[in-house]
Design a protein around this motif. Structure first.
Motif, PDB file in Angstrom:
ATOM      1  N   LYS A   9      -9.413  -6.638   0.851  1.00  0.00           N
ATOM      2  CA  LYS A   9      -7.717  -6.441   1.099  1.00  0.00           C
ATOM      3  C   LYS A   9      -7.499  -5.286   1.869  1.00  0.00           C
ATOM      4  CE  LYS A   9      -8.090  -2.444  -0.979  1.00  0.00           C
ATOM      5  NZ  LYS A   9      -7.367  -1.107  -0.106  1.00  0.00           N
ATOM      6  N   HIS A  11      -4.027  -2.500   2.637  1.00  0.00           N
ATOM      7  CA  HIS A  11      -2.869  -2.183   2.147  1.00  0.00           C
ATOM      8  C   HIS A  11      -1.988  -2.150   3.416  1.00  0.00           C
ATOM      9  CE1 HIS A  11      -4.546  -0.741  -1.559  1.00  0.00           C
ATOM     10  NE2 HIS A  11      -3.127  -0.482  -1.979  1.00  0.00           N
ATOM     11  N   GLU A  15      -0.597   2.692  -0.824  1.00  0.00           N
ATOM     12  CA  GLU A  15      -1.643   3.053  -1.634  1.00  0.00           C
ATOM     13  C   GLU A  15      -1.251   4.481  -1.929  1.00  0.00           C
ATOM     14  OE1 GLU A  15      -1.034   2.939   1.722  1.00  0.00           O
ATOM     15  OE2 GLU A  15      -2.911   2.362   2.681  1.00  0.00           O
ATOM     16  N   HIS A  16      -2.087   4.746  -3.051  1.00  0.00           N
ATOM     17  CA  HIS A  16      -1.652   6.045  -3.977  1.00  0.00           C
ATOM     18  C   HIS A  16      -0.399   5.879  -4.881  1.00  0.00           C
ATOM     19  CE1 HIS A  16      -5.184   8.323  -3.058  1.00  0.00           C
ATOM     20  NE2 HIS A  16      -5.051   7.882  -1.763  1.00  0.00           N
ATOM     21  N   VAL A  18       1.289   3.694  -5.476  1.00  0.00           N
ATOM     22  CA  VAL A  18       1.249   2.413  -6.414  1.00  0.00           C
ATOM     23  C   VAL A  18       0.453   2.919  -7.824  1.00  0.00           C
ATOM     24  CG1 VAL A  18      -1.224   1.609  -5.716  1.00  0.00           C
ATOM     25  CG2 VAL A  18       0.673   0.095  -6.614  1.00  0.00           C
ATOM     26  N   VAL A  19      -0.102   4.167  -7.684  1.00  0.00           N
ATOM     27  CA  VAL A  19      -0.836   4.446  -9.181  1.00  0.00           C
ATOM     28  C   VAL A  19       0.204   4.822  -9.713  1.00  0.00           C
ATOM     29  CG1 VAL A  19      -2.349   6.025 -10.050  1.00  0.00           C
ATOM     30  CG2 VAL A  19      -3.005   4.793  -7.877  1.00  0.00           C
ATOM     31  N   PRO A 126      -7.213   2.720 -11.784  1.00  0.00           N
ATOM     32  CA  PRO A 126      -6.748   1.966 -10.712  1.00  0.00           C
ATOM     33  C   PRO A 126      -5.360   1.527 -11.107  1.00  0.00           C
ATOM     34  CG  PRO A 126      -8.296   0.879 -11.992  1.00  0.00           C
ATOM     35  CD  PRO A 126      -8.323   2.269 -12.426  1.00  0.00           C
ATOM     36  N   SER A 127      -4.608   0.957  -9.921  1.00  0.00           N
ATOM     37  CA  SER A 127      -3.264   0.399 -10.102  1.00  0.00           C
ATOM     38  C   SER A 127      -3.461  -0.883 -10.438  1.00  0.00           C
ATOM     39  CB  SER A 127      -2.409   0.634  -8.757  1.00  0.00           C
ATOM     40  OG  SER A 127      -3.163  -0.185  -7.782  1.00  0.00           O
ATOM     41  N   GLY A 128      -4.565  -1.537 -10.235  1.00  0.00           N
ATOM     42  CA  GLY A 128      -4.738  -3.009 -10.357  1.00  0.00           C
ATOM     43  C   GLY A 128      -4.338  -3.854  -8.922  1.00  0.00           C
ATOM     44  N   ASP A 130      -5.465  -3.838  -6.052  1.00  0.00           N
ATOM     45  CA  ASP A 130      -6.748  -4.408  -5.238  1.00  0.00           C
ATOM     46  C   ASP A 130      -7.318  -5.621  -5.821  1.00  0.00           C
ATOM     47  OD1 ASP A 130      -6.504  -1.823  -3.756  1.00  0.00           O
ATOM     48  OD2 ASP A 130      -8.511  -1.401  -4.099  1.00  0.00           O
ATOM     49  N   THR A 175     -12.864   6.736  -3.990  1.00  0.00           N
ATOM     50  CA  THR A 175     -11.579   6.540  -4.567  1.00  0.00           C
ATOM     51  C   THR A 175     -11.173   7.316  -5.560  1.00  0.00           C
ATOM     52  OG1 THR A 175     -11.868   4.197  -3.550  1.00  0.00           O
ATOM     53  CG2 THR A 175     -10.202   4.594  -5.111  1.00  0.00           C
ATOM     54  N   VAL A 179      -7.944   9.792  -5.807  1.00  0.00           N
ATOM     55  CA  VAL A 179      -6.686   9.312  -6.708  1.00  0.00           C
ATOM     56  C   VAL A 179      -6.666  10.748  -7.693  1.00  0.00           C
ATOM     57  CG1 VAL A 179      -6.070   7.978  -8.642  1.00  0.00           C
ATOM     58  CG2 VAL A 179      -6.978   6.957  -6.443  1.00  0.00           C
ATOM     59  N   GLY A 254      -6.042   2.423   1.870  1.00  0.00           N
ATOM     60  CA  GLY A 254      -6.726   2.615   0.709  1.00  0.00           C
ATOM     61  C   GLY A 254      -6.647   4.119   0.320  1.00  0.00           C
ATOM     62  N   ALA A 255      -7.884   4.487  -0.109  1.00  0.00           N
ATOM     63  CA  ALA A 255      -7.872   5.885  -0.584  1.00  0.00           C
ATOM     64  C   ALA A 255      -7.865   7.072   0.250  1.00  0.00           C
ATOM     65  CB  ALA A 255      -8.638   6.073  -1.906  1.00  0.00           C
TER      66      ALA A 255
HETATM   67  C1  MEV Z   1      -7.260   1.964  -3.357  1.00  0.00           C
HETATM   68  O1  MEV Z   1      -7.622   0.813  -2.638  1.00  0.00           O
HETATM   69  C2  MEV Z   1      -5.744   1.858  -3.448  1.00  0.00           C
HETATM   70  C3  MEV Z   1      -5.267   3.422  -4.345  1.00  0.00           C
HETATM   71  O2  MEV Z   1      -3.815   3.014  -4.250  1.00  0.00           O
HETATM   72  C4  MEV Z   1      -5.823   3.273  -5.719  1.00  0.00           C
HETATM   73  C5  MEV Z   1      -5.449   2.044  -6.384  1.00  0.00           C
HETATM   74  O3  MEV Z   1      -4.086   1.368  -6.268  1.00  0.00           O
HETATM   75  O4  MEV Z   1      -5.928   1.869  -7.676  1.00  0.00           O
HETATM   76  C6  MEV Z   1      -5.582   4.645  -3.455  1.00  0.00           C
END
Ligand code: MEV
Length: 299
Positions: A9, A11, A15-16, A18-19, A126-128, A130, A175, A179, A254-255
């Protein structure tokens, strides 16, 4: 023999943030991990680290004590730790093969749910996003805990041909660490998170209609916000400034990382050669791949 593959995947943005319940826009990329499960005679059960993470999740969910012996082969085109969702992809493919091996009906919702459990073991909180993207594929507008929304359109061909993924290398930070680092300051970042949310909502129509000017502006501003929350190293910021100066846009994916490498950069320019020249200047590997591809697949 049972074979399942999952894509990686990227982003586009979110990212971030989304957590913390903000939306993210992701796309499945055409680099795949394939897992093959072959029934085995008792006793020649191969072992690997992934097995130790996945099997307890499956046993707990299916309320079973043992899994019949099998051997598993894993082959992957996804660089590890580069922000391309390799842990989600390998977990989803492995879980998919194992559920088939156990004669459980093919069910993406179930595989996604169990892959999310594996992601928690890998990354903590994780946000879920990915796992959802690698399982369902295509373009995903993701909100933690919200309904899964594969978008009913693809990336405008005007934009889709102009992406280059530049690999800055594997970050020293995981990661999980990145986070956790953002979590420490999350209250201070509230305004930035809100700005990022607005940019994600503007990004969707830009991608659908092929609004290049809008797309470049959103990615540049989104990247700046990622820099403000401290997930982009000085080394990678310099590469991104060079791309921007040349009329393009790039962002971590990503992270990220704060020491040097940040994994993959999603880079855009209407003339891809400009991006390739910059990657060569920094002696970094680069490639182009289709975005918005099929998710988990039983072969
Ligand atoms: C990691 O690919 C993306 C982050 O937003 C963490 C997440 O969504 O779990 C950094």
């Amino acid at each position: 023999m049972i074979k399942v593959s999952a894509p990686g995947k990227i982003h586009f943005l979110g990212e971030h943030t989304v957590v913390y319940g903000k939306p993210a826009l992701l796309a499945a990329v055409d680099l795949r991990v394939t897992t093959t499960v072959i029934p085995a005679k008792a006793g020649i059960h191969t072992n690997n680290d992934l097995r130790k993470i996945i099997e307890p999740i499956i046993k707990k969910y299916l309320k079973i004590k043992t899994i019949p012996p099998y051997n598993v082969e894993i082959s992957s085109q996804i660089p590890i730790g580069a922000g391309l969702g390799s842990s989600a992809a390998v977990s989803a493919a492995y879980i998919g093969t194992l559920l088939c091996f156990l004669k459980i009906k093919w069910d993406l919702n179930l595989i996604n749910k169990l892959t999310y459990e594996a992601e928690k073991v890998f990354h903590g909180n994780p946000s879920g996003g990915d796992n959802t993207t690698v399982v369902y594929g295509g373009l995903i507008s993701y909100i933690k805990g919200g309904p899964i929304e594969p978008l009913p359109f693809s990336i405008s061909p005007k934009l889709s041909k102009n992406f280059v993924l530049i690999n800055t290398g594997k970050p020293v930070e995981t990661t999980r660490q990145m986070v956790e680092m953002v979590a420490v300051h999350k209250d201070k970042f509230k305004k930035i998170f809100d700005e990022q949310e607005k940019l994600v909502s503007e990004l969707l129509p830009a991608i659908e209609t092929g609004n290049e000017k809008g797309f470049i502006r959103i990615i540049q501003e989104g990247e700046k916000n990622l820099e403000r929350i401290g997930v982009v190293s000085p080394y990678v910021k310099a590469i991104i400034r060079k791309i921007e100066k040349a009329g393009g846009a790039a962002k971590i994916c990503g992270a990220g990382g704060k020491t040097k490498a940040t994994g993959i950069l999603l880079a855009y320019h209407h003339n891809k050669k400009v991006l390739e020249k910059i990657a060569k200047f920094y002696i970094l590997p680069y490639f182009s791949t289709s975005l918005g591809v099929e998710g988990l697949k039983l072969h």
